[in-house]
Design a protein around this motif. Structure first.
Motif, short mmCIF file in Angstrom:
data_model
loop_
_atom_site.label_atom_id
_atom_site.label_comp_id
_atom_site.label_asym_id
_atom_site.label_seq_id
_atom_site.Cartn_x
_atom_site.Cartn_y
_atom_site.Cartn_z
N THR B 178 0.82 -1.22 0.00
CA THR B 178 0.00 0.00 0.00
C THR B 178 0.85 1.26 0.00
N SER B 179 2.17 1.11 -0.01
CA SER B 179 3.01 2.32 -0.02
C SER B 179 2.99 2.97 -1.40
N ALA B 180 3.36 4.25 -1.40
CA ALA B 180 3.32 5.05 -2.63
C ALA B 180 4.34 4.54 -3.65
N ALA B 181 3.93 4.40 -4.91
CA ALA B 181 4.81 3.94 -5.98
C ALA B 181 5.05 5.04 -7.01
N ALA B 182 4.00 5.79 -7.31
CA ALA B 182 4.11 6.78 -8.38
C ALA B 182 3.07 7.86 -8.17
N MET B 183 3.31 9.02 -8.78
CA MET B 183 2.28 10.04 -8.71
C MET B 183 2.13 10.76 -10.03
N CYS B 184 0.96 11.31 -10.22
CA CYS B 184 0.63 11.93 -11.49
C CYS B 184 -0.37 13.04 -11.15
N TYR B 185 -0.26 14.16 -11.82
CA TYR B 185 -1.20 15.26 -11.54
C TYR B 185 -2.26 15.32 -12.62
N THR B 186 -3.49 15.59 -12.19
CA THR B 186 -4.55 15.83 -13.16
C THR B 186 -4.42 17.26 -13.63
N SER B 187 -4.75 17.50 -14.86
CA SER B 187 -4.63 18.84 -15.42
C SER B 187 -6.01 19.39 -15.70
N GLY B 188 -6.68 19.85 -14.67
CA GLY B 188 -7.98 20.47 -14.87
C GLY B 188 -7.85 21.78 -15.63
N THR B 189 -8.97 22.28 -16.11
CA THR B 189 -8.92 23.56 -16.82
C THR B 189 -8.99 24.73 -15.84
N THR B 190 -9.35 24.44 -14.60
CA THR B 190 -9.39 25.52 -13.60
C THR B 190 -8.59 25.09 -12.38
#
Lengths: 542, 542
Positions: B178-190
């Motif tokens: 359950t530990s963190a492996a990767a991260m990614c950001y969502t690119s909302g328009t606002t």
């Protein structure tokens, strides 16, 4: 930094929920034995599961108590597969082919409270029931006489009554994915059977793995036929996997003879099936004599004992059906490896790899170790005991029986063989069946596979017997086909260009039947004992 | 009663170990841009991963520190995908198409320490690097001028030097799944982009799911081509899934124009590919004009925005390639649903279902809810906001940004649509893009899909604009193909037998280009603003 993912437990209840809401229209079909079939949608199965869970609660089933089944592969067994683990109880699939004293022992050790039993099995279960002390209630599935059950003094209810009286909504509890979901006993040839307790997680992941492309690739375009019993290593995971994939299920119930199976395949047109080699051998002999169309099968998984390449070749050439050899055991949920060659290999290599036990499914890791437990190279040459690990592999037996089978997080399988650089596992023997002649290993399995390819041979078992000069030498025990003729000399000659010269057995015996264990495997211990007692007429050559 | 199963964590390290020992001979191929390709086996990739992990340790990377990538789809990015999570650090895939201030923001919030960046992206990353405060080192991949990186004052090392100096053995730590492996950001328009942190478990299970028959059915008979970027929602899981399946990988690097892609497909013959509809549209137009053979593709996954049925039909009729629509988002790892009809439906139903977003993969649960969050029936009629849950679905954003997106264990997707009794999800709009005319919903997606099927239309975006009488009415923004001719009246007439009469837009504008967000989706907020400012020449009909 913490992950931001949801905590979503992998449970049998999640499979039930998913099958009900997404694949509720798919159908489980059960043979009724008169060439007829009955059907239920997964939505109806889910409703029955809620009813059964309510019925079991009413009988006092609580927490992780054990509910046993003594059943064929059919709709009602599928309902129990879903209801019992999803309500938090533990499904204990009793193997109907065990000896009475074994059944008594495991029901006692598992503390089974309720047994869901098929009425047609009354004569098998009835005599044992009285001594199954922890069992208070029998739920009898099917019409017919209940006397064999009621004679035991237990409470006996009809499955149909239990369901009719129960609500079709059940408040399924939240469960920890590592909690116990089901249990199954291994049936060794020595000592007491040993209990394996599957978790929700292991059942879920094993099913998912069965649905992968390197597994059986199950999808909602499939119709799955588990011939391998649901009381034997979870029918190789086919029931849960089919529910998860939204594949239809076809259940043979107790009609497992070749004519019934061929009728079932012809009329219900399953795409994927699983059964031991003996069954496919029977089916092939039936087809050879009577004809028939089994071409709906895109994939046949076959395991339980080594699958002769000759059988796979015949099936493919004559019936256009591909048999994929699988290897596993009760302790491995059971599918651990599957034999399929990579693309681009030539015909010889293709068949060589088809004859192996295959490569580990993703999630399963395999290695071979020497007598001291030291890992050996994965070079296709070194021979050692196979060890496996993974999320659906057992880490101990129930109540810690036989701890010597586990070491450093690996399961010692008791199988001996080699692994090549591409991960293909070739098992040459059970550790206890290995023939060691003059310090070198002779593979009983290779000899058996080659013998069985002879047109006059129906079955062949090879065991090691004491030898003054070589410590041990192979004894070939052969069953000829009806009307078949082949002498020991002829068979030895037949083998001579197929195996090493020093492997060729001197000792031959022709028998009407090879002794088998309660689950139908060759009982090599008994063969060796019978040989030692002079119970076989042995011809000695060379 | 405790389960007796092994505790076997589902980690990226397990994928690495498995790919290395069982599928070590399989190959990742990367385009070099001159029509040439370079290759590495998974065994070599695993070795490089150990080297990179050693190199990163030497740079001080410890615990769950973040290592960012600013990379194309290629062998080196794959090495980072394996090395960074397996060593316990967290892989942060920076989206090269974000605006500089967004990149700066997310690198700061994630506290990235090291960036592995492609030299060809120096001009994009260079100017931002100086203000990426937490970053101390850049590992530059590829030949060429390092000045854009060195100008920032950061330590700059060549990837090839880092690997050359490092040992090819690494003592991979035991990690909690359950530990963190990767991260990614969502690119909302606002607002600011929002961080999603994947766990080892979520990545593992998502990959397994991609390998199932109802997913992409990946096996070692496949060769996978991820065109969708590895910095965008994990390339839809294809890299890890391919390693897990033992499928070869073909990587386009930065050569994503249609002629390069067609050359890649013709020469490398992938069997499975994933890319957004725009890419396949470009590929089809290129094939229409120049010919070409893409028939090696047995399956094309397509998503990111709704896939026009016309595109799928053309592909299948002309090029014998099946496009399977997928739906998901960064928050869903990303694959949540896949559109494939069950067997036995007629042609009309088949195409109707192909046009949906599909059914949830096993593991994913979907429902629609009304404005108060109350679940609506799964009847194909009720319309509401889609909510999903499952083991690879986000339960919160990093640092708990925007908690309103999560409720009662479900992710609120912001998509609006319906679900039928078989689980098929049809999305009609983004919640924020919904057109509400006189109290009724008009689907912008349906209008767009129908417009794009017109032979003269290249692209079409439909947005809601204020209307005195109906509160809101649709505005159609159309790009014609080169040399194409079609008037507003003609297009309105064309739509008239395809959608409800009251849906037909009165307002039309023909433009050279539709504004897009940083990740290439229609920027409907900008379209609405431009319309409000009088920035469009609008023709009004009806």
């Amino acid at each position: 930094m913490d992950s931001t993912m949801q905590e979503f437990p992998l449970t049998v209840a999640a499979i039930l929920r998913y099958a009900n809401t997404v694949h509720g229209d798919r159908v489980v079909t059960t043979a009724t034995g008169d060439g007829g079939y009955r059907h239920a949608t997964y939505r109806e199965v889910a409703r029955d599961a809620a009813r059964l869970a309510n019925g079991l609660r009413k009988l006092g089933i609580t927490g992780d108590q054990r509910v046993a089944t003594f059943m064929w592969n059919n709709q009602e067994h599928l309902v129990a597969y879903l209801a019992v683990p999803s309500m938090g109880a533990v499904l204990h699939t009793l193997n109907i082919r065990l000896f009475p004293e074994q059944i008594e022992f495991i029901a006692y050790e598992a503390e089974d409270q309720v047994v869901i039993a098929d009425v047609s099995l009354g004569k098998l279960l009835g005599p044992v029931l009285r001594s199954m002390e922890t069992v208070h209630t029998v739920i009898a599935v099917g019409d017919g006489d209940l006397t064999p059950f009621t004679d035991s003094g237990k409470t006996v209810l009809r499955y149909s009554d239990v369901l009719a009286e129960a609500s079709d909504e059940f408040d399924w509890p939240d469960l920890d994915e590592t909690s116990a979901a089901a249990m199954c006993y291994t049936s060794g040839t020595t000592g007491h059977p040993k209990g394996v307790v599957y978790s929700h997680r292991s059942s879920y992941l094993h099913s998912m793995s069965a649905c992968t492309g390197n597994g059986m690739g199950l999808s909602f375009s499939d119709k799955a036929l588990p011939i391998v019993p649901m009381f034997h290593a979870n029918a190789w995971g086919l029931p849960y996997a089919a529910l998860m994939a939204g594949a239809d299920l076809v259940m043979p119930d107790r009609f497992m003879d070749a004519p019934s199976l061929v009728n079932l395949i012809e009329t219900q047109r399953p795409t994927v099936a699983g059964a031991v080699p003996t069954i496919w051998n029977d089916v092939m002999h039936h087809l050879d004599s009577n004809g028939g169309d089994i071409s709906s099968l895109r994939l046949v998984a076959c395991g339980g004992s080594a699958v002769p390449v000759s059988l796979m070749k015949s099936f493919e050439a004559q019936y256009n059906v591909r048999i994929r050899q699988a290897w596993g055991m009760t302790e491995t949920s059971p599918i651990a490896t599957l034999a399929w060659p990579p693309p681009g290999v030539d015909e010889d290599k293709h068949w060589e790899l088809r004859g192996t036990q295959g490569r580990p499914l993703c999630g399963v890791e395999a290695r071979i170790v020497d007598d001291e437990g030291k890992p050996l190279p994965q070079d296709g040459e070194a021979v050692g005991e196979l060890e496996v690990r993974g999320p659906w592999i057992t880490g101990s037996y129930y109540r810690n029986t036989d701890p010597s089978k586990f070491q450093n997080g690996w399961l010692r399988t008791g199988d001996v063989g080699r692994i090549d650089a591409q991960g293909y596992v070739t098992l040459t023997d059970r550790a206890k069946d290995v023939i060691k002649s003059g310090g070198e290993w002779i593979s009983s399995v290779d000899l058996e596979n080659n013998l069985i390819a002879h047109p006059s041979v129906l079955e062949a078992a090879v065991v090691g017997v004491p030898d003054d000069r070589w410590q041990e030498r192979p004894l070939a025990t052969v069953v000829l086909i009806e009307g078949g003729e082949a002498s020991a000399a002829e068979l030895r000659e037949y083998l001579s260009d197929k195996v090493a010269k020093w492997w060729l057995p001197e000792r031959w015996t022709f028998v009407a039947e090879i002794p088998r264990t309660s689950v139908g495997k060759y009982d090599k211990k008994t063969i060796r004992a019978r040989y030692a007692d002079g119970g076989y007429q042995v011809e000695t050559l060379g």
